[in-house]
Design an enzyme around this catalytic site. Structure first.
Site, PDB file in Angstrom:
ATOM      1  N   GLN A  93      98.094 -63.808 -42.280  1.00  0.00           N
ATOM      2  CA  GLN A  93      98.472 -65.015 -41.556  1.00  0.00           C
ATOM      3  C   GLN A  93      97.989 -66.209 -41.967  1.00  0.00           C
ATOM      4  O   GLN A  93      98.458 -67.728 -42.566  1.00  0.00           O
ATOM      5  CB  GLN A  93      98.613 -64.983 -39.728  1.00  0.00           C
ATOM      6  N   ARG A 134      68.360 -63.928 -14.654  1.00  0.00           N
ATOM      7  CA  ARG A 134      68.799 -63.857 -16.778  1.00  0.00           C
ATOM      8  C   ARG A 134      69.713 -63.235 -16.957  1.00  0.00           C
ATOM      9  O   ARG A 134      70.821 -63.105 -17.346  1.00  0.00           O
ATOM     10  CB  ARG A 134      68.178 -64.379 -17.023  1.00  0.00           C
ATOM     11  N   GLU A 165      92.341 -64.193 -33.275  1.00  0.00           N
ATOM     12  CA  GLU A 165      93.037 -63.853 -31.751  1.00  0.00           C
ATOM     13  C   GLU A 165      93.441 -65.027 -31.063  1.00  0.00           C
ATOM     14  O   GLU A 165      93.408 -64.760 -30.226  1.00  0.00           O
ATOM     15  CB  GLU A 165      92.776 -62.271 -31.265  1.00  0.00           C
TER      16      GLU A 165
HETATM   17  C1  LIG Z   1      60.547 -67.638 -36.208  1.00  0.00           C
HETATM   18  C2  LIG Z   1      58.846 -67.097 -35.669  1.00  0.00           C
HETATM   19  C3  LIG Z   1      57.502 -68.007 -35.930  1.00  0.00           C
HETATM   20  C4  LIG Z   1      56.919 -67.490 -35.288  1.00  0.00           C
HETATM   21  N1  LIG Z   1      55.180 -68.260 -36.267  1.00  0.00           N
HETATM   22  C5  LIG Z   1      53.937 -68.106 -35.541  1.00  0.00           C
HETATM   23  C6  LIG Z   1      52.940 -68.775 -35.918  1.00  0.00           C
HETATM   24  O1  LIG Z   1      52.433 -69.057 -36.673  1.00  0.00           O
HETATM   25  N2  LIG Z   1      51.882 -68.794 -35.279  1.00  0.00           N
HETATM   26  C7  LIG Z   1      51.391 -67.493 -34.321  1.00  0.00           C
HETATM   27  O2  LIG Z   1      50.269 -67.165 -33.529  1.00  0.00           O
HETATM   28  N3  LIG Z   1      53.062 -67.141 -33.624  1.00  0.00           N
HETATM   29  C8  LIG Z   1      54.217 -66.750 -33.935  1.00  0.00           C
HETATM   30  N4  LIG Z   1      54.996 -67.195 -33.156  1.00  0.00           N
HETATM   31  C9  LIG Z   1      55.082 -66.333 -31.800  1.00  0.00           C
HETATM   32  C10 LIG Z   1      55.238 -66.919 -30.861  1.00  0.00           C
HETATM   33  O3  LIG Z   1      54.868 -67.982 -30.181  1.00  0.00           O
HETATM   34  C11 LIG Z   1      55.943 -65.783 -29.804  1.00  0.00           C
HETATM   35  O4  LIG Z   1      56.852 -64.770 -30.180  1.00  0.00           O
HETATM   36  C12 LIG Z   1      56.385 -66.643 -27.982  1.00  0.00           C
HETATM   37  O5  LIG Z   1      55.190 -67.328 -28.084  1.00  0.00           O
HETATM   38  C13 LIG Z   1      56.381 -66.344 -27.352  1.00  0.00           C
HETATM   39  O6  LIG Z   1      55.929 -64.892 -26.781  1.00  0.00           O
HETATM   40  P1  LIG Z   1      56.312 -63.620 -27.406  1.00  0.00           P
HETATM   41  O7  LIG Z   1      57.244 -63.029 -27.777  1.00  0.00           O
HETATM   42  O8  LIG Z   1      55.326 -62.620 -26.143  1.00  0.00           O
HETATM   43  O9  LIG Z   1      57.306 -63.684 -25.556  1.00  0.00           O
HETATM   44  P2  LIG Z   1      56.974 -62.729 -24.788  1.00  0.00           P
HETATM   45  O10 LIG Z   1      56.389 -63.331 -23.130  1.00  0.00           O
HETATM   46  O11 LIG Z   1      57.475 -61.465 -24.399  1.00  0.00           O
HETATM   47  O12 LIG Z   1      59.320 -63.000 -23.519  1.00  0.00           O
HETATM   48  C14 LIG Z   1      59.477 -62.284 -23.392  1.00  0.00           C
HETATM   49  C15 LIG Z   1      60.632 -62.528 -22.233  1.00  0.00           C
HETATM   50  O13 LIG Z   1      59.873 -62.053 -21.017  1.00  0.00           O
HETATM   51  C16 LIG Z   1      60.022 -63.793 -20.513  1.00  0.00           C
HETATM   52  N5  LIG Z   1      58.312 -64.383 -19.646  1.00  0.00           N
HETATM   53  C17 LIG Z   1      57.035 -63.441 -19.851  1.00  0.00           C
HETATM   54  N6  LIG Z   1      56.173 -64.478 -19.689  1.00  0.00           N
HETATM   55  C18 LIG Z   1      56.365 -64.423 -17.740  1.00  0.00           C
HETATM   56  C19 LIG Z   1      56.242 -65.185 -16.702  1.00  0.00           C
HETATM   57  N7  LIG Z   1      55.080 -65.533 -17.163  1.00  0.00           N
HETATM   58  N8  LIG Z   1      57.304 -64.934 -15.837  1.00  0.00           N
HETATM   59  C20 LIG Z   1      58.546 -65.250 -15.971  1.00  0.00           C
HETATM   60  N9  LIG Z   1      59.322 -64.978 -17.534  1.00  0.00           N
HETATM   61  C21 LIG Z   1      57.758 -64.031 -18.503  1.00  0.00           C
HETATM   62  C22 LIG Z   1      60.069 -64.490 -21.322  1.00  0.00           C
HETATM   63  O14 LIG Z   1      60.834 -65.659 -20.702  1.00  0.00           O
HETATM   64  C23 LIG Z   1      60.696 -63.654 -21.977  1.00  0.00           C
HETATM   65  O15 LIG Z   1      62.417 -63.637 -21.347  1.00  0.00           O
HETATM   66  C24 LIG Z   1      56.156 -67.110 -33.997  1.00  0.00           C
HETATM   67  C25 LIG Z   1      57.702 -66.471 -33.868  1.00  0.00           C
HETATM   68  C26 LIG Z   1      58.938 -66.822 -33.963  1.00  0.00           C
HETATM   69  C27 LIG Z   1      60.238 -65.782 -33.415  1.00  0.00           C
HETATM   70  C1  LIG Z   2      85.679 -63.324 -38.919  1.00  0.00           C
HETATM   71  C2  LIG Z   2      87.973 -63.639 -38.844  1.00  0.00           C
HETATM   72  C3  LIG Z   2      88.515 -62.907 -39.138  1.00  0.00           C
HETATM   73  C4  LIG Z   2      89.657 -62.932 -38.904  1.00  0.00           C
HETATM   74  N1  LIG Z   2      90.249 -61.979 -39.608  1.00  0.00           N
HETATM   75  C5  LIG Z   2      91.542 -62.547 -39.827  1.00  0.00           C
HETATM   76  C6  LIG Z   2      92.750 -61.464 -40.142  1.00  0.00           C
HETATM   77  O1  LIG Z   2      92.568 -60.508 -40.141  1.00  0.00           O
HETATM   78  N2  LIG Z   2      94.310 -62.324 -40.424  1.00  0.00           N
HETATM   79  C7  LIG Z   2      94.290 -63.457 -40.121  1.00  0.00           C
HETATM   80  O2  LIG Z   2      95.728 -63.754 -40.614  1.00  0.00           O
HETATM   81  N3  LIG Z   2      93.478 -63.853 -39.948  1.00  0.00           N
HETATM   82  C8  LIG Z   2      92.140 -63.737 -39.215  1.00  0.00           C
HETATM   83  N4  LIG Z   2      91.373 -64.860 -38.596  1.00  0.00           N
HETATM   84  C9  LIG Z   2      91.235 -66.302 -38.797  1.00  0.00           C
HETATM   85  C10 LIG Z   2      91.566 -66.426 -37.173  1.00  0.00           C
HETATM   86  O3  LIG Z   2      92.687 -66.221 -36.418  1.00  0.00           O
HETATM   87  C11 LIG Z   2      92.052 -68.153 -37.059  1.00  0.00           C
HETATM   88  O4  LIG Z   2      89.870 -68.401 -37.710  1.00  0.00           O
HETATM   89  C12 LIG Z   2      92.056 -68.739 -35.764  1.00  0.00           C
HETATM   90  O5  LIG Z   2      93.165 -68.233 -35.030  1.00  0.00           O
HETATM   91  C13 LIG Z   2      91.452 -70.001 -35.394  1.00  0.00           C
HETATM   92  O6  LIG Z   2      92.723 -70.826 -35.867  1.00  0.00           O
HETATM   93  P1  LIG Z   2      91.874 -71.953 -36.733  1.00  0.00           P
HETATM   94  O7  LIG Z   2      90.846 -71.852 -37.826  1.00  0.00           O
HETATM   95  O8  LIG Z   2      92.502 -72.425 -37.747  1.00  0.00           O
HETATM   96  O9  LIG Z   2      90.696 -72.961 -36.032  1.00  0.00           O
HETATM   97  P2  LIG Z   2      91.161 -74.508 -35.344  1.00  0.00           P
HETATM   98  O10 LIG Z   2      92.861 -73.958 -34.893  1.00  0.00           O
HETATM   99  O11 LIG Z   2      91.190 -75.505 -37.147  1.00  0.00           O
HETATM  100  O12 LIG Z   2      90.620 -74.650 -34.332  1.00  0.00           O
HETATM  101  C14 LIG Z   2      89.220 -76.183 -34.988  1.00  0.00           C
HETATM  102  C15 LIG Z   2      88.914 -76.511 -33.975  1.00  0.00           C
HETATM  103  O13 LIG Z   2      89.999 -76.988 -33.423  1.00  0.00           O
HETATM  104  C16 LIG Z   2      90.891 -76.826 -31.552  1.00  0.00           C
HETATM  105  N5  LIG Z   2      92.166 -77.414 -31.411  1.00  0.00           N
HETATM  106  C17 LIG Z   2      92.970 -76.785 -32.385  1.00  0.00           C
HETATM  107  N6  LIG Z   2      94.357 -76.944 -31.634  1.00  0.00           N
HETATM  108  C18 LIG Z   2      93.947 -77.657 -30.753  1.00  0.00           C
HETATM  109  C19 LIG Z   2      94.733 -77.978 -29.707  1.00  0.00           C
HETATM  110  N7  LIG Z   2      95.991 -77.861 -30.179  1.00  0.00           N
HETATM  111  N8  LIG Z   2      94.269 -78.101 -28.222  1.00  0.00           N
HETATM  112  C20 LIG Z   2      92.938 -78.693 -28.059  1.00  0.00           C
HETATM  113  N9  LIG Z   2      92.070 -77.758 -29.769  1.00  0.00           N
HETATM  114  C21 LIG Z   2      92.799 -77.703 -30.705  1.00  0.00           C
HETATM  115  C22 LIG Z   2      90.211 -75.558 -31.563  1.00  0.00           C
HETATM  116  O14 LIG Z   2      89.688 -75.832 -30.122  1.00  0.00           O
HETATM  117  C23 LIG Z   2      88.963 -76.357 -32.362  1.00  0.00           C
HETATM  118  O15 LIG Z   2      88.210 -75.934 -31.865  1.00  0.00           O
HETATM  119  C24 LIG Z   2      89.891 -64.350 -38.988  1.00  0.00           C
HETATM  120  C25 LIG Z   2      89.093 -65.232 -38.764  1.00  0.00           C
HETATM  121  C26 LIG Z   2      87.346 -64.713 -39.247  1.00  0.00           C
HETATM  122  C27 LIG Z   2      86.988 -66.292 -37.910  1.00  0.00           C
END
Ligand SMILES: Cc1cc2nc3c(=O)[nH]c(=O)nc-3n(C[C@H](O)[C@H](O)[C@H](O)COP(=O)(O)OP(=O)(O)OC[C@H]3O[C@@H](n4cnc5c(N)ncnc54)[C@H](O)[C@@H]3O)c2cc1C
Ligand SMILES: Cc1cc2nc3c(=O)[nH]c(=O)nc-3n(C[C@H](O)[C@H](O)[C@H](O)COP(=O)(O)OP(=O)(O)OC[C@H]3O[C@@H](n4cnc5c(N)ncnc54)[C@H](O)[C@@H]3O)c2cc1C
Lengths: 664, 664
Positions: free
Chosen positions: A137, A333, A424
């Site tokens: 479509q 959350r 859809e």
């Molecule tokens: C892409 C990426 C790059 C990174 N690079 C580095 C790096 O270079 N060096 C390095 O040392 N680390 C690195 N990190 C690690 C990063 O610093 C830790 O992931 C980050 O500090 C979060 O800690 P966590 O993963 O232990 O989260 P967690 O503390 O396990 O969090 C899990 C959940 O528990 C909740 N939570 C935790 N404590 C509390 C609390 N006291 N109260 C309420 N909620 C809580 C959090 O909100 C969260 O929803 C990297 C991580 C990523 C994803």
């Molecule tokens: C993973 C995937 C699988 C798919 N599979 C199929 C498939 O099998 N067959 C097929 O035919 N299609 C398929 N599609 C296409 C899909 O149906 C269209 O992407 C979808 O209908 C949204 O249309 P669009 O991309 O033109 O969005 P657009 O209409 O271009 O939307 C762009 C922005 O404009 C806004 N907008 C558009 N019209 C209005 C309005 N009147 N008022 C206010 N805001 C508006 C929207 O909210 C949006 O923020 C697929 C798409 C994806 C991503």
């Protein structure tokens, strides 16, 4: 250690019968049994392994999907699975594939829009997969606006054929799943032109590839549109691009159930009602709502289990640290998302009923409920998919750093899920349709025409426009009637306010465009009311099992109060509740979260997901997270060698200050 | 067609001098010139091509990053770039790499925590990249709770060495960027043990790999932790796992600026204040806020340009359809994000100033503003990164189906950005720290101790607790004073309400845990106030250029009213504004969006991004979207052959009903 259940303690805390809840979640004992059996079948078959997906390049990944999809079909035949079982099997294989579109769109399109003859010719071929079909479509230039499609199907009375053609670049078909590399046929939507006249967009069955060697038929250019969001994810699917250069098909390949072209090139409407199309939409969108409950429950299951395993801070005297699930922010959350999973499940179940009901009525030529059913499914599709997409990402964040690893399963789940917000029907475009229906409903309130179904509450608009919530203590919010009235009053007032503002415009359409943002909010309020009220209705049914009804009641409240808090501005600005009542709701929510806490693990166990289906080290059912994370890491291709490829060319010259002469 | 500017019409509509705004965005004419020159340099060098990233397998992708990072360094040397230019170059190469951690964490850690001697020894090596360093803090079991790290550094007085050891599985270092495959050294955080006593967590410089052949040194197990979210994205980085088996390092490799261990194994605090550590955090988080403004502006630039190109619905009499940017829902979702980009830019600029100010004070032994500066950067890091992550995904959705393609640039931007919500402090954990600071501030209000800096407004708590907004017409919301008072009143009332509820608990810590959810909301309100007030302050400065100040004023209002609408519940429930005033704000917002509309394209042009940096077909500066989308599609590896690999093994047997005998 293998064999130990690190969540056993958590499981023992549950205050309800988890086996009974499994059946409620599945919908029936039968559904549970099928689901349970098929999910284990898939999980235990190494051919369906999926943990290597993120590491595969596009070609390998795609080839692997072809293997799995074909193997799945082979198993379906070997085991003589019935339709329900077969579809469950595909579901648990959990990998987007051309078969989804074949079964989910191609077959239903022929069923819904084909004549009896056409069905007799094409369906047996499709059922045996002697042909593979897609649903073509969307075009490069048009998705939401289907009426704007540019592909043409011009009738040639000389040869009794249609000439399918792509007149512009933007008329290229773009997105259809399964089209890029696999489909032999497609239902192609194109503008019907007869005798120079444009009769709008209709569906045509077009063969795309040779059944002998799979090469595209003459005049057809077809390919894959390229990589999409995420590792693995939707890249297992060959969404395609397709152009026609004057491709001829016989006249009888236009789907003619509703609209027909005669041998002479005359067009006529059959006596089958056009509205049937909406019935199909109701069907497809209802399955999307059901899928939303699956996706959100998966994410919640992972985040909940991991939150019980993860400990951080709060150790006193060298004891164990606090499980992060015990932090109120974490609960605040996570638990509303857990509640949403159940809420979406039940509203999905109800939609299934609605579809059956609508279908029966259509057969009896009763179209009265169709517009309401259509608006309601459009709105619920939008609401549940948007909420689910956000929820998956929130669950990922709830897992801290480790949620960012592919082995957590959450990145791929998000990437594969988000397009549900767009396909859809774009979610905003859908809400605008709902709003249009609501405005019509409001405008007819005076006329004596009673609003039906999910808009029935508007029949009590007079009351709802001026009622005041009588909540006085936090516990008063436990009463379903208190919740319902607040939600009904909010939805009514927002719709009526929009209608009033609309009436100030000379031109309704101008007003509709100008007030879009408010209209969307009114539509959301209406849809949230539906979800809440269907949850409440579910609880009025007989639900067996020790403590099951109680814990579901808890979740129903958590869901409703979560929405109330999130949209507090709506409730207060429309005067449905007072600030005091709002803060009583928050107070109650705090205590409800504490009540959910001991039941949390059992509530996600009730989804009955295998570790294979979950696909997450963090969400493992035995909670044995750390050793498995460690083990998985070493499987990355980068760990094939200790010294990485590129060291000698790049890193060594860098360290040795020999870049000047290095070839980079 | 190449060479045509499809957005020329849009550009001509702008009501301000876009070149002048470019300078405001860049921060200064000098910053603009450097940025402009370096970004073009990178864009024009084919070695920095990045559009093939999503298609590469992990190993290829990683090797490619090694090449690019090394080549970048080579260019930096060849062109004799200064520090500012070099860092801009790395920025525009736009690919996470081990160099980020080397320059961004390893070097600053040594600068901040090393003694003069240590700096003299290590920094020259690092500056020349004769060693490559990472920052190894997080472990499998501990991220947020740094004090809970398990790696040990036990002093051995016999040999004057520390023995670095990983005593448990969960003590494995996990996540450090650059560690997995590249770093030769790391700043490793470990518990200092002397004479059987645990002195908490400290940093140590540890060599990890041989400088001769790059093999891990004895006792060290190191590797990559595996694939992360998204195609390309952060998979160019070798986040690593690291275990120590009694690895010995000389005593002088403990970073001893603040805390020291003597030859005898005695520990002592130096006369350098501990608080210095917070100075470093302020620095790092300030750069994260600046990065947030880059990421959100990139996403907004793509969505805005594409929204002007994309047309859907609304064609009358065969004319062109409506540009989707003209739909109010589209504007209502997009323009507040555009405004956020500017808001985050200016608050980031201010944070840079704050860091300088704090540093100068520290040097003068003035610690008075440090807690406030620390809370403020923690909060702004949290606020801007969460909002940016959400904004990128919203921009993707705003592009409809095409946003889901990698060629839109948005999937990779999202995947690479989201961990900013987690690293350098989990956003919720940070907000809880802010809340703690706010509660302290409130508790001292009576004491005569005046709140400083961004909490100064709380000094007027008495007024703010009872004031009423005097907005009477929609336009009254244009007054900065009206906005500011509403935001200050809301923040004060939420903090004070939390403090009151806290005081009901016998044990403050229990109360703090129980009320976490409310505390986080109060912290958010405080941080949003900071963003709004810094935007308003910016507008009080002299801003040259025709119409520039006006259009920025417009955006400031759009941002503030967007937050007001989103958190209307807060404003209403605390009685800061009335429902009527809330709806006047919505009314004004509608008209402000219309005023933004003609300026939208110019407002994103002002970011001055090259097409290379944007990396998006949808966001192309010439708007030539459709032909390029079509062209890009054919580059997918799946299109290398017309008949896909796997057809003969799987699809043909399926179609020919020969699965029974097929080997799958
Ligand atoms: C892409 C990426 C790059 C990174 N690079 C580095 C790096 O270079 N060096 C390095 O040392 N680390 C690195 N990190 C690690 C990063 O610093 C830790 O992931 C980050 O500090 C979060 O800690 P966590 O993963 O232990 O989260 P967690 O503390 O396990 O969090 C899990 C959940 O528990 C909740 N939570 C935790 N404590 C509390 C609390 N006291 N109260 C309420 N909620 C809580 C959090 O909100 C969260 O929803 C990297 C991580 C990523 C994803
Ligand atoms: C993973 C995937 C699988 C798919 N599979 C199929 C498939 O099998 N067959 C097929 O035919 N299609 C398929 N599609 C296409 C899909 O149906 C269209 O992407 C979808 O209908 C949204 O249309 P669009 O991309 O033109 O969005 P657009 O209409 O271009 O939307 C762009 C922005 O404009 C806004 N907008 C558009 N019209 C209005 C309005 N009147 N008022 C206010 N805001 C508006 C929207 O909210 C949006 O923020 C697929 C798409 C994806 C991503």
């Amino acid at each position: 250690m293998d064999g130990v259940d690190y969540l056993a303690d958590e499981r023992s805390k549950a205050q309800f019968d988890v086996d009974e809840l499994k059946i409620v979640w599945a919908g029936s004992r039968h559904a549970f049994e099928v689901s349970d059996r098929i999910s284990r079948l898939v999980a235990s078959d190494p051919a369906f392994r999926k943990d290597n997906r993120p590491m595969l390049g596009r070609k390998e990944l795609f080839k692997n999907t072809l293997r799995k999809a074909t193997y799945a079909w082979k198993r379906i035949i070997e085991l003589c699975l019935n339709e329900e079982e077969a579809s469950k099997l595909r579901f648990y294989v959990d990998e987007p594939a051309f078969t989804d579109l074949h079964w989910g769109m191609f077959v239903p399109a022929i069923k819904g829009q084909g004549t009896d003859e056409q069905q007799q010719k094409w369906l047996p071929l499709a059922y045996k997969m002697q042909i593979i079909g897609c649903y073509a479509q969307t075009e490069l230039g048009h998705g939401s606006n289907v009426q704007g499609l540019e592909t043409t199907a011009t009738f040639d009375p000389q040869t009794d054929e249609f000439i399918i053609h792509s007149p512009t670049l933007t008329s290229s078909k773009w997105w259809p799943g399964g089209l890029g590399k696999i489909s032999t046929h497609g239902v192609v939507y194109a503008r019907l032109i007869t005798d120079g006249q444009d009769h709008g967009v209709h569906g045509f069955i077009v063969q795309l590839r040779s059944l002998d060697d799979h090469s595209p038929l003459p005049g057809i250019t077809v390919g894959d549109i390229g990589m999409k969001f995420g590792n693995g994810a939707y890249n297992t699917m060959d969404n395609g691009v397709l152009r026609f250069d004057h491709v001829r098909i016989p006249r009888n390949q236009m789907l003619m159930r509703v609209f027909q072209v005669t041998r002479e090139g005359k067009v006529k409407q059959s006596n089958v009602p056009r509205q049937l199309v909406y019935g199909t939409m109701v069907f497809v969108r209802q399955t999307i709502v059901a899928d939303a409950s699956c996706a959100i429950s998966r994410a919640v299951c992972i985040a909940t289990r991991y939150s019980a395993i993860r400990r951080q801070f709060g150790s006193q005297n060298g004891g164990a640290e606090t499980q992060v699930i015990d932090y109120k922010t974490q609960q605040n959350r996570l638990f509303p998302l857990l509640a949403s999973a159940y809420a979406f499940r039940f509203v999905g179940e109800w939609l299934k009923w609605l579809y059956t009901d609508v279908t029966q009525r259509l057969q009896a030529n009763d179209f009265s409920t169709l517009p309401e059913a259509h608006a309601c499914t459009a709105g619920l599709k939008s609401l549940t998919t948007s909420a689910t997409a956000d929820a998956i990402e929130e669950c990922r964040k709830l897992c801290g750093g480790h949620g960012y690893l592919c082995t957590s399963g959450l990145p791929e789940l998000f990437a594969v899920y988000v397009p549900a917000c767009t396909y859809e029907g774009d979610n905003i475009v859908l809400l605008l349709q709902v709003a249009r229906f609501l405005m019509k409903t409001v405008s007819q309130l005076g006329s004596g025409k009673k609003p039906v179904g999910t808009t029935a509450y508007m029949g009590r608009a007079e009351h709802l426009l001026q009622c005041q919530s009588d909540v006085q203590r936090a516990d008063d919010w436990l009463k379903p009637s208190a919740i319902l009235e607040a939600f009904e009053a909010r939805a009514t007032r927002m719709s009526v306010a929009c209608a009033r503002n609309l009436s100030k415009f000379k031109n309704q359409e101008d007003g509709f465009l100008e007030l879009q943002a408010d209209l969307v909010e009114a539509a959301v309020a209406h849809c949230q009311l539906i979800v809440v009220s269907k949850f409440i209705e579910k609880l009025q049914q007989d639900i067996p099992g020790n403590g099951v009804k109680q814990v579901l009641g808890l979740l129903c409240n958590v869901y409703a109060l979560h929405i109330l808090h999130k949209h507090l501005g709506d409730f207060l600005s429309t005067g449905c509740i007072t600030p005091k009542q709002g803060s009583l709701a928050s107070e109650l929510q705090r205590s409800l979260c504490s009540q959910v806490r001991p039941n949390a693990i059992a509530l996600v166990d009730a989804f009955n997901y295998t570790d294979h289906y979950l696909g997450s080290v963090l969400g493992r059912s035995d909670g044995n997270v750390y050793p498995k994370l460690y083990e998985e890491a070493w499987k990355d291709p980068l760990n094939d060698t200790v010294v990485p490829d590129g060291y000698h060319e790049y890193i060594r010259p860098l360290l040795k200050q020999q870049l000047r002469t290095a070839r980079l």
